[in-house]
Write an enzyme that holds these catalytic residues in place. Sequence first.
Site, PDB file in Angstrom:
ATOM      1  N   ASP A 161      40.528 -26.695  33.696  1.00  0.00           N
ATOM      2  CA  ASP A 161      39.185 -25.479  33.885  1.00  0.00           C
ATOM      3  C   ASP A 161      38.156 -25.806  32.753  1.00  0.00           C
ATOM      4  O   ASP A 161      38.226 -25.448  31.791  1.00  0.00           O
ATOM      5  CB  ASP A 161      39.343 -23.854  33.197  1.00  0.00           C
ATOM      6  CG  ASP A 161      38.978 -23.300  33.549  1.00  0.00           C
ATOM      7  OD1 ASP A 161      37.212 -23.896  34.033  1.00  0.00           O
ATOM      8  OD2 ASP A 161      38.772 -22.223  32.925  1.00  0.00           O
ATOM      9  N   SER A 162      37.267 -27.022  33.540  1.00  0.00           N
ATOM     10  CA  SER A 162      36.643 -27.876  32.662  1.00  0.00           C
ATOM     11  C   SER A 162      34.644 -27.339  32.884  1.00  0.00           C
ATOM     12  O   SER A 162      34.367 -26.706  33.873  1.00  0.00           O
ATOM     13  CB  SER A 162      36.839 -29.391  33.185  1.00  0.00           C
ATOM     14  OG  SER A 162      36.153 -29.385  34.796  1.00  0.00           O
TER      15      SER A 162
END
Length: 289
Positions: A161-162
């Site tokens: 989850d960047s």
Amino acid sequence: MDSLVKGWFSEITDLWPGQCFSLKVNKVIHEEKSEFQNIKLVETDTYGRVLILDDVIQCTERDEFGYQELISMIPICAHPNPERVLIVGGGDGGVAREVVKHPAVKEVYQVEIDGRVVDLSKKYLPFMACGFDSPKLNLTIGDGFEFMKNHKEQFDVIITDSSDPVGPAVSLFQESYFQLMKNALRPGGIVCSQGSSFWIDVKHVKETIDACGQHFKNVSYACAVVPSYPCGNIGFVIGCLDENIDLSNPVHKFTNEEVDKLNFRYYTTKVHQAAFVLPRYAEKALDLS
């Protein structure tokens, strides 16, 4: 330009030139510069509380569940036995909140580099940060790269989850990162990464898919509708070590009753399958036809 002018926050960045998304702000809840980034939390008129990092919207109270549920459930529900899951990033707690819901998941490890995002999310975004409260979760504040180097062949699913591909986050979209994830997977493992929007930069999406494809023979791309993201669309690049798994057809299928019990507001089996259906131009540009 100042991102907060006359009571409106405007997301203006070179990542999506020539356009911006604006929200009417009732008040700024908190603002600081951490070791890694500028953090801003605001209360908006129609989207509720909003987390903004380096002047880019990360999530809003109104629509965050669309992103969190799909990036989590697509890889987990496609895996036949997703007992051990790693989350890289996700400091707001939203992905953790969704991952721990799945009855097959026994252990969740999360590595977030910026502890201040975690602290502030717990204080101001409890509807997301509640994910950190699960007894399934083991949280590490540190570098996800180093964590995976030290945990080879240990996870069934890895979710990244960047933030968007700028600055340090650029490395999370490159071939070497997918190799690192591959090495941290057990046989048959699945990875799922934030994959940008084909409406914004289809060339970048193709490059990310190709980077994944250098280490995963089974690669696909899915997307979700999230109004507060650029063009209202966000994609996910998914790679699997098992060539025989159909990523678009979940192994774990929930009834409507189970969906409601698990408090999913976006994810269903039909939504999972439909997420892989792309416009024809995107199919051709991404070479997924």
